[in-house]
Design a protein around this motif. Structure first.
Motif, PDB file in Angstrom:
ATOM      1  N   PHE A  47       0.832  -1.190   0.000  1.00  0.00           N
ATOM      2  CA  PHE A  47       0.000   0.000   0.000  1.00  0.00           C
ATOM      3  C   PHE A  47       0.876   1.253   0.000  1.00  0.00           C
ATOM      4  N   PHE A 151      -2.615  -3.186   9.974  1.00  0.00           N
ATOM      5  CA  PHE A 151      -2.934  -2.069   9.067  1.00  0.00           C
ATOM      6  C   PHE A 151      -4.275  -1.447   9.448  1.00  0.00           C
ATOM      7  N   GLY A 152      -4.355  -0.128   9.310  1.00  0.00           N
ATOM      8  CA  GLY A 152      -5.661   0.510   9.439  1.00  0.00           C
ATOM      9  C   GLY A 152      -5.696   1.639  10.442  1.00  0.00           C
ATOM     10  N   THR A 159      -8.892   2.832   3.081  1.00  0.00           N
ATOM     11  CA  THR A 159      -9.722   2.769   4.294  1.00  0.00           C
ATOM     12  C   THR A 159     -10.768   3.879   4.238  1.00  0.00           C
ATOM     13  N   GLY A 180     -10.419  -9.040   6.514  1.00  0.00           N
ATOM     14  CA  GLY A 180      -9.147  -8.306   6.530  1.00  0.00           C
ATOM     15  C   GLY A 180      -9.275  -7.103   7.440  1.00  0.00           C
ATOM     16  N   THR A 181      -9.679  -7.363   8.658  1.00  0.00           N
ATOM     17  CA  THR A 181     -10.057  -6.267   9.571  1.00  0.00           C
ATOM     18  C   THR A 181      -8.860  -5.461  10.064  1.00  0.00           C
ATOM     19  N   GLY A 182      -7.675  -6.072  10.112  1.00  0.00           N
ATOM     20  CA  GLY A 182      -6.461  -5.339  10.523  1.00  0.00           C
ATOM     21  C   GLY A 182      -6.619  -4.746  11.906  1.00  0.00           C
ATOM     22  N   ILE A 185     -10.501  -0.977  12.321  1.00  0.00           N
ATOM     23  CA  ILE A 185     -11.026   0.389  12.151  1.00  0.00           C
ATOM     24  C   ILE A 185     -12.405   0.413  11.488  1.00  0.00           C
ATOM     25  N   LEU A 186     -12.606  -0.431  10.474  1.00  0.00           N
ATOM     26  CA  LEU A 186     -13.891  -0.364   9.759  1.00  0.00           C
ATOM     27  C   LEU A 186     -15.025  -0.863  10.640  1.00  0.00           C
ATOM     28  N   ASP A 202      -9.134 -11.976   9.853  1.00  0.00           N
ATOM     29  CA  ASP A 202      -7.840 -11.595   9.278  1.00  0.00           C
ATOM     30  C   ASP A 202      -6.948 -12.823   9.232  1.00  0.00           C
ATOM     31  N   LEU A 203      -6.013 -12.814   8.298  1.00  0.00           N
ATOM     32  CA  LEU A 203      -5.022 -13.891   8.231  1.00  0.00           C
ATOM     33  C   LEU A 203      -3.977 -13.692   9.312  1.00  0.00           C
ATOM     34  N   ASN A 231      -8.352 -17.851   6.926  1.00  0.00           N
ATOM     35  CA  ASN A 231      -8.669 -17.437   5.562  1.00  0.00           C
ATOM     36  C   ASN A 231     -10.064 -17.919   5.170  1.00  0.00           C
ATOM     37  N   ASN A 253     -11.328  -4.546   2.486  1.00  0.00           N
ATOM     38  CA  ASN A 253     -10.292  -3.656   1.954  1.00  0.00           C
ATOM     39  C   ASN A 253      -9.035  -4.493   1.839  1.00  0.00           C
ATOM     40  N   ILE A 254      -8.980  -5.272   0.779  1.00  0.00           N
ATOM     41  CA  ILE A 254      -7.811  -6.149   0.562  1.00  0.00           C
ATOM     42  C   ILE A 254      -7.319  -5.862  -0.863  1.00  0.00           C
ATOM     43  N   VAL A 258      -6.866 -10.706  -4.060  1.00  0.00           N
ATOM     44  CA  VAL A 258      -7.546 -11.472  -2.995  1.00  0.00           C
ATOM     45  C   VAL A 258      -9.057 -11.322  -3.160  1.00  0.00           C
TER      46      VAL A 258
HETATM   47  C1  LIG Z   1      -5.241  -3.104   3.695  1.00  0.00           C
HETATM   48  S1  LIG Z   1      -5.462  -3.976   5.167  1.00  0.00           S
HETATM   49  C2  LIG Z   1      -7.049  -3.378   5.644  1.00  0.00           C
HETATM   50  C3  LIG Z   1      -7.164  -3.090   7.118  1.00  0.00           C
HETATM   51  C4  LIG Z   1      -8.436  -2.353   7.516  1.00  0.00           C
HETATM   52  N1  LIG Z   1      -9.601  -3.176   7.260  1.00  0.00           N
HETATM   53  C5  LIG Z   1      -8.564  -1.036   6.786  1.00  0.00           C
HETATM   54  O1  LIG Z   1      -9.483  -0.911   5.962  1.00  0.00           O
HETATM   55  O2  LIG Z   1      -7.762  -0.133   7.026  1.00  0.00           O
HETATM   56  C6  LIG Z   1      -5.772  -5.605   4.573  1.00  0.00           C
HETATM   57  C7  LIG Z   1      -5.869  -6.647   5.668  1.00  0.00           C
HETATM   58  O3  LIG Z   1      -6.331  -7.849   5.067  1.00  0.00           O
HETATM   59  C8  LIG Z   1      -5.660  -8.950   5.635  1.00  0.00           C
HETATM   60  N2  LIG Z   1      -5.816 -10.056   4.667  1.00  0.00           N
HETATM   61  C9  LIG Z   1      -5.182 -10.268   3.511  1.00  0.00           C
HETATM   62  N3  LIG Z   1      -5.685 -11.366   2.884  1.00  0.00           N
HETATM   63  C10 LIG Z   1      -6.673 -11.847   3.678  1.00  0.00           C
HETATM   64  C11 LIG Z   1      -7.589 -12.945   3.606  1.00  0.00           C
HETATM   65  N4  LIG Z   1      -7.568 -13.783   2.595  1.00  0.00           N
HETATM   66  N5  LIG Z   1      -8.462 -13.115   4.620  1.00  0.00           N
HETATM   67  C12 LIG Z   1      -8.484 -12.276   5.668  1.00  0.00           C
HETATM   68  N6  LIG Z   1      -7.647 -11.220   5.798  1.00  0.00           N
HETATM   69  C13 LIG Z   1      -6.757 -11.016   4.814  1.00  0.00           C
HETATM   70  C14 LIG Z   1      -4.270  -8.425   5.898  1.00  0.00           C
HETATM   71  O4  LIG Z   1      -3.620  -9.190   6.904  1.00  0.00           O
HETATM   72  C15 LIG Z   1      -4.569  -6.994   6.362  1.00  0.00           C
HETATM   73  O5  LIG Z   1      -4.753  -6.920   7.753  1.00  0.00           O
END
Ligand SMILES: C[S@@+](CC[C@H](N)C(=O)[O-])C[C@H]1O[C@@H](n2cnc3c(N)ncnc32)[C@H](O)[C@@H]1O
Length: 317
Positions: A47, A151-152, A159, A180-182, A185-186, A202-203, A231, A253-254, A258
């Protein structure tokens, strides 16, 4: 407090494995210095929006880690050297020398705080824990978020694009799934906007403490925001745990790469009439994500842009 910096000289192609090896002996938070240009994919993965042109890649990487001055550095370095020597038996990791230097006697670990100050995303004020909310802002919607390992912070365009969509679609009945809650924040924004419940996935296990801290900082009632690690794309147990046809809003937000396999899976988790809010899509990938969303049977209702980033919102009719 004084810190000792240790620099492992290695090869760029061995960076990942050396970092994992350091982690195995308890060294976390490694800084990478190399001259590898970022590919488009790297930029998306990290990012990073804009990177200046750097010097030519010489294949050498320097990995820095830090120990407090009073740490038992001899014992730690012995473990590091043994681990690197073992690794050398399996692959070429370059010289793998370790150089020591002392950082300035300053609080380097907190220095990055100078770059993160309270800011608005439209009318939502995001405030780090070390800053006060001004009296005139007390009646605003305030989010307390610290930059951490997940992240976030809300600073990133991707975001912000989702936050704006949540403001349109969250209702008091909203059951939300945040893939992908990181930092969470969302989910926290959705709950502040009145949503009933959020499940974050989240992974990355780092998301668990990050979400817990941010929930506490924002006085989020524990049962309203649950978390699962894994996942959801290919883990049936997580899909079962999340529940089918249950969600009014799914946010993701991935990255586009993905989102494409995620979308046909996530449709099963959505109620009829639910909204799927995606982000993390570089503009060059907009079309493939729109196609994936349509192929999964969803109707695209809005495509929004900020900088080179895109968010696609779709509905399950
Ligand atoms: C860009 S961050 C978004 C964080 C937050 N949701 C935001 O909007 O700021 C992407 C997140 O997705 C997670 N991620 C990536 N691939 C994933 C998957 N297949 N399943 C769940 N989480 C995943 C990453 O570990 C990371 O925390």
């Amino acid at each position: 407090m004084k810190w000792n910096r240790f620099t492992v000289k290695t090869k760029t192609e061995a960076e990942d494995i050396v970092i994992s090896t350091l982690a195995e002996v308890g060294i976390e938070g490694v800084e990478i210095q190399d001259k590898q240009p970022l590919t488009e994919e790297d930029k998306a993965q990290m990012f990073v929006d804009i990177m200046p042109e750097g010097p030519a890649d010489d294949g050498v990487a320097y990995l820095n880690f830090y120990l407090e001055e009073d740490a038992d550095k001899e014992a730690i370095l012995k473990d590091v050297r043994e681990a690197l020597d073992d690794l050398k038996n399996f692959m070429d990791i370059g010289e793998a020398t370790i150089e020591e230097s002392q950082t300035e006697d300053k609080d380097w670990i907190n220095n990055w705080k100078q770059y993160f100050h309270q800011f608005y995303v439209d009318d939502i004020l995001i405030v780090p824990s070390w800053e006060e909310v001004k009296a005139e802002d007390k009646d605003k919607m305030i989010l307390h978020i610290d930059p951490g390992t997940a992240f976030g912070t809300g600073m990133h365009e991707t975001t912000q694009l989702v936050i704006r969509q949540l403001k349109k679609y969250v209702t008091p009945d909203t059951e939300m799934l945040d893939v992908g809650t990181g930092s969470g924040i969302l989910g926290i924004v959705a709950l502040k906007l009145g949503a009933k419940h959020v499940l974050g996935t989240d992974l990355d296990p780092c998301a668990v403490p990050a979400v817990a801290e941010n929930k506490e900082a924002n006085q989020i009632v524990d049962e309203t925001f649950d978390m699962v690690i894994g996942n959801i794309i290919d883990d049936k147990a997580i899909q079962d745990q999340a529940g089918y046809e249950k969600y009014d809003i799914v946010t993701a937000n991935i990255l586009a790469d993905v989102l494409i396999p995620l979308t046909p899976v996530i449709v099963n988790q959505m109620k009829k009439g639910a909204y799927y809010i995606t982000s993390g899509i570089l503009d060059v990938k907009e079309e493939v994500v729109v196609e994936a969303v349509k192929a999964a049977g969803l109707t695209v209702v809005e495509v929004t842009h900020q900088g080179e980033w895109v968010s696609v919102t779709a509905r399950k009719d």
